[in-house]
Design an enzyme around this catalytic site. Structure first.
Site, mmCIF file in Angstrom:
data_model
loop_
_atom_site.group_PDB
_atom_site.id
_atom_site.type_symbol
_atom_site.label_atom_id
_atom_site.label_comp_id
_atom_site.label_asym_id
_atom_site.label_seq_id
_atom_site.Cartn_x
_atom_site.Cartn_y
_atom_site.Cartn_z
ATOM 1 N N LYS A 275 0.840 -1.197 0.000
ATOM 2 C CA LYS A 275 0.000 0.000 0.000
ATOM 3 C C LYS A 275 0.879 1.253 0.000
ATOM 4 C CE LYS A 275 -4.025 -1.735 2.548
ATOM 5 N NZ LYS A 275 -5.016 -1.509 1.467
ATOM 6 N N ARG A 349 -10.333 -11.468 1.826
ATOM 7 C CA ARG A 349 -11.140 -12.543 1.249
ATOM 8 C C ARG A 349 -10.392 -13.879 1.285
ATOM 9 N NH1 ARG A 349 -11.588 -9.169 -4.262
ATOM 10 N NH2 ARG A 349 -11.244 -7.511 -2.720
HETATM 11 N N1 BES Z 1 -8.304 -3.605 4.230
HETATM 12 C C1 BES Z 1 -8.383 -3.224 2.881
HETATM 13 C C2 BES Z 1 -9.658 -2.447 2.550
HETATM 14 C C3 BES Z 1 -9.722 -1.035 3.068
HETATM 15 C C4 BES Z 1 -8.987 -0.042 2.475
HETATM 16 C C5 BES Z 1 -10.560 -0.731 4.108
HETATM 17 C C6 BES Z 1 -9.076 1.262 2.943
HETATM 18 C C7 BES Z 1 -10.677 0.575 4.555
HETATM 19 C C8 BES Z 1 -9.913 1.566 3.982
HETATM 20 C C9 BES Z 1 -8.363 -4.457 1.987
HETATM 21 O O1 BES Z 1 -7.584 -5.509 2.431
HETATM 22 C C10 BES Z 1 -7.807 -4.027 0.682
HETATM 23 O O2 BES Z 1 -6.669 -3.653 0.648
HETATM 24 N N2 BES Z 1 -8.619 -4.074 -0.371
HETATM 25 C C11 BES Z 1 -8.203 -3.670 -1.647
HETATM 26 C C12 BES Z 1 -8.768 -4.625 -2.659
HETATM 27 C C13 BES Z 1 -8.213 -4.440 -4.046
HETATM 28 C C14 BES Z 1 -6.767 -4.838 -4.064
HETATM 29 C C15 BES Z 1 -9.017 -5.271 -4.986
HETATM 30 C C16 BES Z 1 -8.708 -2.244 -1.894
HETATM 31 O O3 BES Z 1 -9.834 -1.928 -1.446
HETATM 32 O O4 BES Z 1 -7.990 -1.446 -2.464
HETATM 33 MN MN MN Z 2 -5.561 -5.322 1.830
#
Ligand code: BES
Ligand code: MN
Ligand code: ZN
Length: 492
Positions: A275, A349
């Site tokens: 990230k 997931r």
């Molecule tokens: N934990 C995150 C989702 C999230 C991001 C929650 C920001 C709250 C604030 C999750 O694990 C994630 O990183 N999801 C990705 C999925 C994508 C790679 C398809 C996302 O939402 O960017």
């Molecule tokens: Mn994530």
């Protein structure tokens, strides 16, 4: 803090602070006037009319003691009469609680008047929630602790026929608030403290303190034996071992259980699909689904309903490492389905799919998973509303209405066939991300493939589990929704 429900009439001689709710028309309701003597009644009626107090929603005014009136009166505006509902009342209730806190009052007495639009029991539980919330503080890591609350007792005066219901409303709201604070505090804990092992300890402690709850923990070795290749593909990149935690509450013999499954990523760096740095600290909140499950189980241990409820937590840390999963890796899940991991940041997931397969063994009446799953959910619904999806419309409807009842809203997104095809992989049975759009829905579609043998729903709480910015903190949501959903099964 003590809550006292009584059907005795109020003795004004021993009052400390009397709270009177006033609608926008600024009439002193006759039952409120009856609590006061003639002089006091006149005084208050004229003050209400004269003062700049307009009795709007959330407007509160504290009238200091006088010689004729040796107790405070807290006037609380309820706004326009035809717009009054429990959401409006909750705003007024929060304002009452914060006034009581800032003026350091020790005792407050409520006597709901005949013009109140919501039931006295609803008003009672809303007020208890506000008082409990106003006393929440997370200052474990601060040298300067917040002041200990001055409020000692809240008294509810109701008619004799409402007494039992009022007492139940107080107990429910207290248990819910306790569970919600548990969820808040777990969320607020930093990632170096709140690890998968820490979550397991909390769950074991709950099992130890409540004879009705049994906790067990699967270690990575156990999960290897169960073939949980998806879960382990996430936890393997971290030095903190992953844990699959189960809390079983038995209150109904061998009835089929209601099962909750929480995402417990104690820190989500994204893994190799790292990230960006800005606000990455907030990914300590990526275990708020798990926190809500622990919170709800805490409330259930208090309320002891005649139900069987199982809380499962999939706890792992998502880190980049030499042995971390890479984009393109293919793993075999406990269900036997293979997954192509195209993005290691879609890790929630991956831990959840194996947990969803694991809970099949409980032959559940229903399974609800709770997860901070997608940033896309915030784009779709913002920070006020969680997303709900599922394979069983009555279950989704129950969750939606529980959310409305508990003022902890969720709204449905569809899992139609055209979204499922976005997860087709050239190499495996399924890939772990979809295309550009509909990110929350494709995440839901992914989970649904592992929840085919029972009624299932998924709550995406990415937008509702915490607030960012200066008042950064976990909210304890969706504990109110989940507890309402579970307790609505009592007597059904
Ligand atoms: N934990 C995150 C989702 C999230 C991001 C929650 C920001 C709250 C604030 C999750 O694990 C994630 O990183 N999801 C990705 C999925 C994508 C790679 C398809 C996302 O939402 O960017
Ligand atoms: Mn994530
Ligand atoms: Zn995550």
């Amino acid at each position: 803090m003590h809550y006292l429900s009584s059907s005795d009439s109020i003795q004004t001689s021993s009052l400390s602070c009397l709270c009177l709710t006033i609608s926008g028309d600024k009439q002193l309701p006759s039952s409120s006037a009856q609590l006061l003597n003639t002089e006091q009644g006149k005084e208050v009626a004229s003050l209400i009319k004269d003062l700049s107090f307009s009795a709007g929603v959330g407007e509160v005014l504290l009238l200091p003691r006088t010689n004729e009136r040796p107790f405070h009166i807290l006037l609380a505006g309820l706004g326009e009469r035809d717009k009054q509902d429990s959401i409006q009342f909750a705003k007024s209730s929060d304002a009452i609680a914060s006034m009581v806190k800032s003026k350091k009052l020790t005792t407050v007495t409520f006597s709901f008047d005949e013009t109140l639009k919501i039931s006295p029991t609803d008003a009672t539980s809303i007020l208890v929630e506000s008082f409990e919330t106003s006393h929440y503080a997370f200052d474990a890591y601060k040298a300067k602790k917040s002041d200990s609350p001055s409020l000692e007792s809240v008294n509810f005066h109701v008619s004799a026929d409402q007494l039992e219901a009022t007492k139940n409303a107080v107990s429910y709201a207290q248990a819910m608030s306790k569970g919600r604070s548990v969820a808040r505090s777990l969320g607020n804990e930093p990632g170096n403290v709140c690890t998968p092992a820490f979550l397991a300890e909390q769950a074991l402690a709950l099992g130890g303190s409540s004879s009705a709850i049994n906790t067990s923990v699967l270690e990575e070795d156990d999960m290897t034996k169960l073939g949980m290749g998806a879960f382990l593909s996430v936890s393997k990149g971290s030095t903190e071992p992953g844990k699959l935690i189960t809390m079983e509450y038995n209150g109904a013999g061998d009835a089929a259980p209601l099962v909750l499954v929480g995402k417990g990523i104690t820190f989500d760096t994204g893994g190799i699909s790292l990230k960006p740095g800005a606000q990455m600290d907030e990914m300590k909140f990526d275990m708020c689904g798990a926190a809500s499950v622990l919170g709800v189980m805490t409330a259930i241990a208090e309320l002891q309903p005649p139900l069987n409820i199982i809380g499962v937590i999939a706890a792992a840390e998502n880190m980049p490492a030499g042995n971390a999963s890479k984009p393109g890796d293919i793993v075999t899940t406990a269900s036997g389905k293979t997954v192509e991991i195209l993005n290691t940041d879609a890790e929630g997931r991956l831990v959840l799919c194996d947990a969803l397969t694991y809970v099949e063994k409980f032959k559940p009446a229903a399974v609800v998973d709770i997860a901070t799953l997608t940033g896309a959910c915030i784009v779709a619904l913002g920070h006020s509303t969680s997303a709900v999806m599922g394979n069983n419309q009555p279950l989704v409807d129950k969750l939606t209405s529980a959310g409305l009842e508990a003022r902890d809203k969720a709204w449905q997104l569809p899992l139609w066939d055209e979204y499922h095809t976005l997860l087709d992989s050239p190499f495996a049975d399924v890939q772990n991300i979809g295309g550009k759009g509909a990110g929350s829905i494709t995440a839901g579609c992914f989970l649904s493939k592992f929840a085919e043998s029972y009624p299932w729903a998924h709550l995406d709480i990415a937008g509702t589990a915490w607030v960012s910015g200066k008042d950064k903190a976990a909210t304890g949501r969706p504990v109110p929704l989940l507890l309402r959903y579970l307790m609505n099964h009592v007597g059904q």
